[in-house]
Every structure is written in structure tokens, then in C-alpha cells.
Write a protein that holds these residues in place. Structure first.
Motif, short mmCIF file in Angstrom:
data_model
loop_
_atom_site.label_atom_id
_atom_site.label_comp_id
_atom_site.label_asym_id
_atom_site.label_seq_id
_atom_site.Cartn_x
_atom_site.Cartn_y
_atom_site.Cartn_z
N SER A 92 0.85 -1.19 0.00
CA SER A 92 0.00 0.00 0.00
C SER A 92 0.89 1.24 0.00
CB SER A 92 -0.89 -0.02 1.24
OG SER A 92 -0.11 -0.25 2.39
N VAL A 93 0.27 2.39 -0.16
CA VAL A 93 1.02 3.64 -0.12
C VAL A 93 1.38 3.96 1.33
CG1 VAL A 93 0.91 6.12 -0.56
CG2 VAL A 93 -0.13 4.52 -2.19
N THR A 94 0.38 3.86 2.22
CA THR A 94 0.62 4.19 3.62
C THR A 94 1.09 2.95 4.38
OG1 THR A 94 -1.73 3.78 3.95
CG2 THR A 94 -1.05 6.06 3.76
N GLN A 96 1.15 0.09 6.99
CA GLN A 96 0.01 -0.55 7.69
C GLN A 96 0.51 -1.18 8.98
OE1 GLN A 96 -2.98 -0.11 6.42
NE2 GLN A 96 -2.21 0.78 4.53
N ASP A 105 5.42 -1.03 1.98
CA ASP A 105 4.70 0.14 1.49
C ASP A 105 5.61 0.93 0.54
OD1 ASP A 105 6.06 2.41 3.06
OD2 ASP A 105 5.57 0.95 4.60
N ASP A 154 -4.74 0.54 -0.27
CA ASP A 154 -5.06 1.54 0.76
C ASP A 154 -6.57 1.68 0.87
OD1 ASP A 154 -2.33 3.11 1.48
OD2 ASP A 154 -2.32 2.40 -0.57
N GLU A 168 -9.35 9.37 4.83
CA GLU A 168 -7.98 8.85 4.67
C GLU A 168 -7.32 9.28 3.36
OE1 GLU A 168 -6.21 7.11 6.96
OE2 GLU A 168 -7.93 7.43 8.28
N ASN A 171 -4.30 11.80 3.14
CA ASN A 171 -3.07 11.24 3.71
C ASN A 171 -2.40 10.28 2.72
OD1 ASN A 171 -1.12 10.43 5.63
ND2 ASN A 171 -2.40 8.68 6.21
N ILE A 172 -3.20 9.45 2.06
CA ILE A 172 -2.64 8.51 1.08
C ILE A 172 -1.98 9.29 -0.06
CG2 ILE A 172 -3.15 6.58 -0.48
CD1 ILE A 172 -5.78 6.13 1.15
N ASN A 174 -0.81 12.32 -0.03
CA ASN A 174 0.42 13.00 0.42
C ASN A 174 1.60 12.05 0.50
OD1 ASN A 174 -0.61 15.58 0.56
ND2 ASN A 174 -1.34 15.33 2.68
N LYS A 175 1.35 10.81 0.97
CA LYS A 175 2.44 9.82 1.05
C LYS A 175 2.90 9.42 -0.35
CE LYS A 175 2.83 8.60 5.59
NZ LYS A 175 1.64 9.11 6.23
#
Ligand SMILES: *[C@@H]1O[C@H](CO)[C@@H](O)[C@H](O)[C@H]1NC(C)=O
Ligand SMILES: *[C@@H]1O[C@H](CO)[C@@H](O)[C@H](O)[C@H]1NC(C)=O
Ligand SMILES: *[C@@H]1O[C@H](CO)[C@@H](O)[C@H](O)[C@H]1NC(C)=O
Length: 317
Positions: A92-94, A96, A105, A154, A168, A171-172, A174-175
């Protein structure tokens, strides 16, 4: 002469601002390598889905005439001459935190890229003693194509662990942008960024829907989940447009996979497919081939640049 062209092309033509010009009148980029960051949709490692056959990223590499999309494993022995694939199923991007989540990630994948780059620099410094041929040349990193296909997990993880998806998304995004910036600082210049799929049309969606709104559209896709994919994609596209200003030397191509994947999942019988996925999520080989044909010529891209020309940027597109 060949050597001369390889040297001149990046210096003179890489990242040229083509404005409203017909980009295909420019020379192709001749990417020496592909670096891919992603999830199971593009993972080619030992943990790739055995049923999947060839993946979208592999058809894209074929089209670019780049022979390997080798997974980043066995740093000391694998051939990374033509790039590396850091994608990992479940990624995922963020980051976990919950049990059994995939630790790779996008931030970790970008760190692994940094390791490979360091190793390449080290090995080429002592080139007389070492066989360098399986590692990318240090100069090639800034000429390579950087592909990103991640974010689907995500959203699905939000559904599984019952987080407010809409809250969410920023935030995803931005990451995601932070990872692109780190790659840029490491010398990456040409980026090919896939948006996310209409998860509400996945066969698997009925197992994710839980307490969420269960309204389905005429294609039996869950409206809420597709709205969330669309919202994610809208914010991703906006962020990529901001990055075009913040990263002046980058050629950033935003690629709409949502539209062709939606077409694939809702009209597959017309396309001559029995089923576009083998498990309600992952596409079969012929679906990936169909998708690659839709994507590589730039008809899904912003700016509308074919993948062969994705080192040329276009401001204001
Ligand atoms: C890879 O090579 C480095 C030195 O070049 C060595 O320190 C390391 O142990 C090797 N790793 C593996 C898994 O063989
Ligand atoms: C260097 O490594 C490549 C690929 O690993 C191999 O094909 C080649 O024979 C090696 N060359 C030398 C001189 O050992
Ligand atoms: C790109 O390829 C698709 C599928 O073959 C085709 O429908 C579309 O018209 C092409 N677009 C361009 C701009 O060439």
C-alpha cells in the motif's frame, strides 16, 4: 555513432517542454530501464500470483522493448541491468500496522530503490575488479522510466478495517507524492503514474461492502466504492499537477486506468472474455494485454503522451 546518440538524446531532448506540440514528432525516449513501484497488480517476484500470467507492467515493458522486469530480490545475484520491480502483493502507499499486513509500502520500496542505486554506484567505482554488467549504470537512473501502480490496497484496507475512506484519502495522496519527491531527489525524471481501479466493480467487492452503502449501479458496481475510487483519482491527478510545478525537471504522466478497467469489468463479454479476473480482483493475462493496448499509446494519459515518449513533459496540459 550509437554511443553519441545515447549521450546526446538525454542531454538535448530529455524533458524538453513540448507545449502544445505533437509529441510523437519528438524522438522516442529509449528508456534504458524501468523501475516499478506497486502492489500485486504489478508484482513479478516469487510471490507473484501464479494464475495471473503476464501482467500489465510486462506488456508495457514489451512495448518499450525492455527485456526484464526483475523483482527486487537477491540484490547480489539478480540482473537489474534493465531496471527493477519493487512491487509486492498487498503493498500500500501508507504503512500498515495491523497484523499480517504487507510491510513493503511505497516508502520502503523507494528505500530499496536507494539501496540498488548505492550498490550500482559502489560497484561501478570499482569496476575494474567487479563484473558490473548485471547492475544498471549510474548514469542510467535519470534516463529510466519510473512507473507507479499502487493505492488500491489503501482503499480496500479502509473497507476491511472500517476506516472512513474519504477522510484517509488526503493522507494517502500525500504519502504518494512524498515517494515521488524522494525518487526525484534520487535522480528520477520520467514518471508514469497509474490511478486506481473501480473497486466497486470487482467481484470481490461484495466481501468488502460490510456496513457501507449497498447501492449498485446498472452494472452491479457498488456506487459508494466507485465514488471513493473517483475521489482518490481526482485528488491524485490534482497532486500530480502540483508536482509538475514543484519538480520542474520531471515529466509526470498521470494515467487513467479507472476508465479502461471499468470497461473491462463491465463489458468483458463484448470484448470476448469469459471473465476478466481469476479471483474477483486480479486480471487474467488477456485482460492485461487488452488493457496495455489501451494505455501505452497515451490515450488514457494526461498529458496524452505515449509511454515511448513519456520523458517529454508538457506544461499546462
Ligand atoms: C551481498 O554482497 C555484499 C558485499 O558485496 C555482502 O556483504 C552481503 O553479505 C551479500 N549478501 C548476500 C545475501 O549474499
Ligand atoms: C558478467 O555477468 C553477466 C551476467 O551476470 C554474465 O553473463 C557475464 O558472462 C559476466 N562476465 C564476466 C566477464 O564474468
Ligand atoms: C489507442 O489505442 C486504442 C486501442 O487500440 C484505440 O482505441 C485508440 O484510438 C488509440 N488512441 C490513439 C490516440 O492512438
Amino acid at each position: 555513432m550509437l554511443v553519441l546518440i545515447q549521450i546526446l538524446v538525454p542531454l538535448v531532448l530529455f524533458n524538453i517542454d513540448v507545449g502544445a506540440m505533437d509529441v510523437t514528432s519528438l524522438p522516442p525516449c529509449n528508456f534504458p530501464a524501468i523501475y516499478n513501484f506497486g502492489d500485486s497488480n504489478s508484482a513479478t517476484g516469487s510471490d507473484r500470483y501464479p494464475n495471473a500470467g503476464r501482467l500489465l507492467i510486462e506488456f508495457m515493458a514489451d512495448y518499450l522493448r525492455i527485456p526484464y522486469v526483475n523483482a527486487y530480490q537477491n540484490l547480489n545475484t539478480t540482473n537489474f541491468q534493465y531496471g527493477a520491480n519493487f512491487a509486492s502483493p498487498g503493498a500500500s502507499v501508507t504503512p500498515q500496522q495491523y497484523p499480517n499486513s504487507n510491510p513493503f509500502d511505497i516508502g520502503i520500496q523507494v528505500k530499496q530503490f536507494g539501496e540498488l542505486k548505492l550498490q550500482s554506484n559502489d560497484v561501478y567505482k570499482q569496476a575494474k575488479q567487479t563484473n558490473t554488467s548485471r547492475l544498471p549504470k549510474p548514469d542510467d537512473f535519470s534516463k529510466a522510466l519510473y512507473t507507479l501502480d499502487i493505492g488500491q490496497n489503501d482503499l480496500t484496507l479502509c473497507y476491511i478495517i472500517k476506516l472512513d475512506v474519504r477522510a484517509e484519502i488526503p493522507n494517502i495522496i500525500n504519502k504518494f507524492a512524498a515517494a515521488i519527491k524522494v525518487l526525484y531527489q534520487q535522480g528520477a525524471r520520467a514518471f508514469w503514474i497509474h490511478n486506481t481501479a473501480p473497486i466497486g466493480c470487482f467481484g470481490f467487492a461484495s466481501r468488502l461492502i460490510g456496513e457501507l452503502p449497498k447501492t449498485q449501479d446498472q452494472n452491479k458496481c457498488y456506487t459508494f466504492m466507485n465514488e471513493m475510487s473517483n475521489e482518490y483519482n481526482r485528488q491524485l491527478k490534482e497532486k500530480v499537477n502540483k508536482l509538475k510545478v514543484e519538480l520542474p525537471e520531471a515529466a509526470l504522466t498521470y494515467v487513467d486506468l479507472y476508465t479502461p478497467v471499468h470497461e473491462l469489468l463491465t463489458t468483458y463479454t463484448k470484448l470476448g472474455l469469459e471473465n476478466p479476473t481469476f479471483d474477483g480482483i486480479h486480471r487474467i493475462q488477456s485482460a492485461n494485454q487488452w488493457l496495455a493496448n489501451r494505455v501505452v499509446n497515451g490515450s488514457m494519459s494526461d498529458p496524452p503522451i505515449p509511454i515511448t515518449h513519456a520523458c517529454h513533459k508538457r506544461v499546462g496540459a
